[in-house]
Every structure is written in structure tokens, then in C-alpha cells.
Design an enzyme around this catalytic site. Sequence first.
Site, PDB file in Angstrom:
ATOM      1  CG  HIS A 130      -1.874   1.130   1.287  1.00 11.78           C
ATOM      2  ND1 HIS A 130      -3.154   1.063   0.780  1.00 11.78           N
ATOM      3  CD2 HIS A 130      -1.732   2.383   1.791  1.00 11.78           C
ATOM      4  CE1 HIS A 130      -3.748   2.234   0.970  1.00 11.78           C
ATOM      5  NE2 HIS A 130      -2.910   3.055   1.585  1.00 11.78           N
ATOM      6  CD  GLU A 131       1.526   3.831   3.655  1.00 10.97           C
ATOM      7  OE1 GLU A 131       1.715   4.828   2.944  1.00 10.97           O
ATOM      8  OE2 GLU A 131       0.532   3.731   4.409  1.00 10.97           O
ATOM      9  CG  HIS A 134      -0.032   6.022  -0.945  1.00 11.93           C
ATOM     10  ND1 HIS A 134      -1.139   6.378  -1.683  1.00 11.93           N
ATOM     11  CD2 HIS A 134      -0.523   5.571   0.249  1.00 11.93           C
ATOM     12  CE1 HIS A 134      -2.245   6.159  -0.977  1.00 11.93           C
ATOM     13  NE2 HIS A 134      -1.894   5.662   0.199  1.00 11.93           N
ATOM     14  CG  HIS A 140      -6.658   5.548  -0.367  1.00  7.86           C
ATOM     15  ND1 HIS A 140      -6.901   6.371   0.688  1.00  7.86           N
ATOM     16  CD2 HIS A 140      -5.446   4.982  -0.138  1.00  7.86           C
ATOM     17  CE1 HIS A 140      -5.878   6.307   1.544  1.00  7.86           C
ATOM     18  NE2 HIS A 140      -4.977   5.476   1.049  1.00  7.86           N
ATOM     19  CB  CYS A 141      -7.938   0.968  -5.057  1.00 11.89           C
ATOM     20  SG  CYS A 141      -8.681  -0.032  -6.341  1.00 11.89           S
ATOM     21  CB  CYS A 146      -7.296  -3.175  -4.544  1.00 11.21           C
ATOM     22  SG  CYS A 146      -5.820  -2.388  -5.230  1.00 11.21           S
ATOM     23  CB  CYS A 165      -7.457  -4.271  -8.290  1.00 11.27           C
ATOM     24  SG  CYS A 165      -7.317  -2.535  -8.761  1.00 11.27           S
ATOM     25  CB  CYS A 168      -3.760  -0.759  -8.514  1.00  9.96           C
ATOM     26  SG  CYS A 168      -5.030   0.266  -7.722  1.00  9.96           S
TER      27      CYS A 168
HETATM   28 ZN   LIG Z   1      -3.164   5.092   1.756  1.00 14.08          ZN
HETATM   29 ZN   LIG Z   2      -6.746  -1.165  -6.962  1.00 15.36          ZN
END
Ligand SMILES: [Zn+2]
Ligand SMILES: [Zn+2]
Length: 185
Positions: A130-131, A134, A140-141, A146, A165, A168
Site C-alpha cells: 500500500h505505502e 503511494h 486509494h482504490c 485491492c 487489482c 492498479c
Molecule cells: Zn493510503
Molecule cells: Zn486497486
Amino acid sequence: MRFLHLLPVGKIEARLLEGLRPHLTTAFGMPCRLLPNALDPAFAFQPGRQQYHSTEILDRLRTCVVPDTWRLLGVTAADVCIPILTFVFGEAQRNGACALVSTHRLRQEFYGLPPDSGLLEGRLLKEALHELGHTLDLRHCEDYTCAMAAAHSVEWIDLRAPRFCEHCRARIATKSLEREWVSAR
Ligand SMILES: [Zn+2]
Ligand SMILES: [Zn+2]
């Protein structure tokens, strides 16, 4: 050749960082290695909150970027926060080189439950994806499964799969092309 570098921030189990390596290499197509040093986060300690200021750690991580760094992920066991939030699971420089993740609130013990190392490893991987997402300018999805789905509690992290996903993933692939172009100059 550039690397996705992992840096311990304070004391953290080496096996947790080792465990991330193959998964991050697969997700981003970049070789991943552990930096031999560690960053002491004492400078970011907030006595009033008994937590560490995540943005200050992130700023310091930028000074740990070496010429062959593609991305630098700091991993800490410390409880991190930013002034306007009670806590954060991590923080990243959007479209930058550095990101930070904390295992503090990913551990079952934090919620008064017995330790579960498999669950901890899975949550840490999801947060790392996640990070780092970014840092690749991903936002954000909407897809809650995801890795880029927003999470305000650990239950939301548990809903995510440890992967991006299709949408992304396509964005990351575009970024990879840019990366090749940048490194070829
Ligand atoms: Zn975030
Ligand atoms: Zn996604």
C-alpha cells in the site's frame, strides 16, 4: 541496477523484513535488499503521546537514500502517528522515494489477542504494498480487496488481498516504463 531497499527503523525482527523481500520483488519487478544499518527513531518521539511522529521519520528516511535506491521502505515496530490522527499504519511520499510502515497495530497482541505470526506477516505485506503504491503515485482504490484500498482499522486491512487489482497493476506497469526511461538517461 536499482533496488527496493528495506531499512529497519528501531528494533524489528529480521525475519519480518526477509519475509517481505520475495513478495515485493514479484509485485514491483525490482530486486529487493536489506540495508545493513538501522535508523534510530528516537528523534521523532513525542513524549506527550508516547508515539513517534511518522512524517519526521519519513523525512529522515530521505537522507538514507543511496544512488542505487529505487524505493526505500522503512519498517518499524514503533507506534507511529501524525498530529491530526490517533495513529497511522504507515506513511509515504506520494510519487517520492520513501515510505514507512509500522507493525505496532498489525500485531494481535495490540488488541489483547494471542500472537499470530502468519497474520502479522500478511498484514505487513499488505501495508508495504500500500505505502509503496503511494510512492508510485497510486491513490486509494475503490476495490476493497485491492492493496490500495483505504484502511482505518486492521479489519479493513484483513479484507484486502496481498496484491493490487488489475487497474492498479496497470498503473504500476506504466510507472515501470517511466522508470526504465529515467534510468536509461
Ligand atoms: Zn493510503
Ligand atoms: Zn486497486
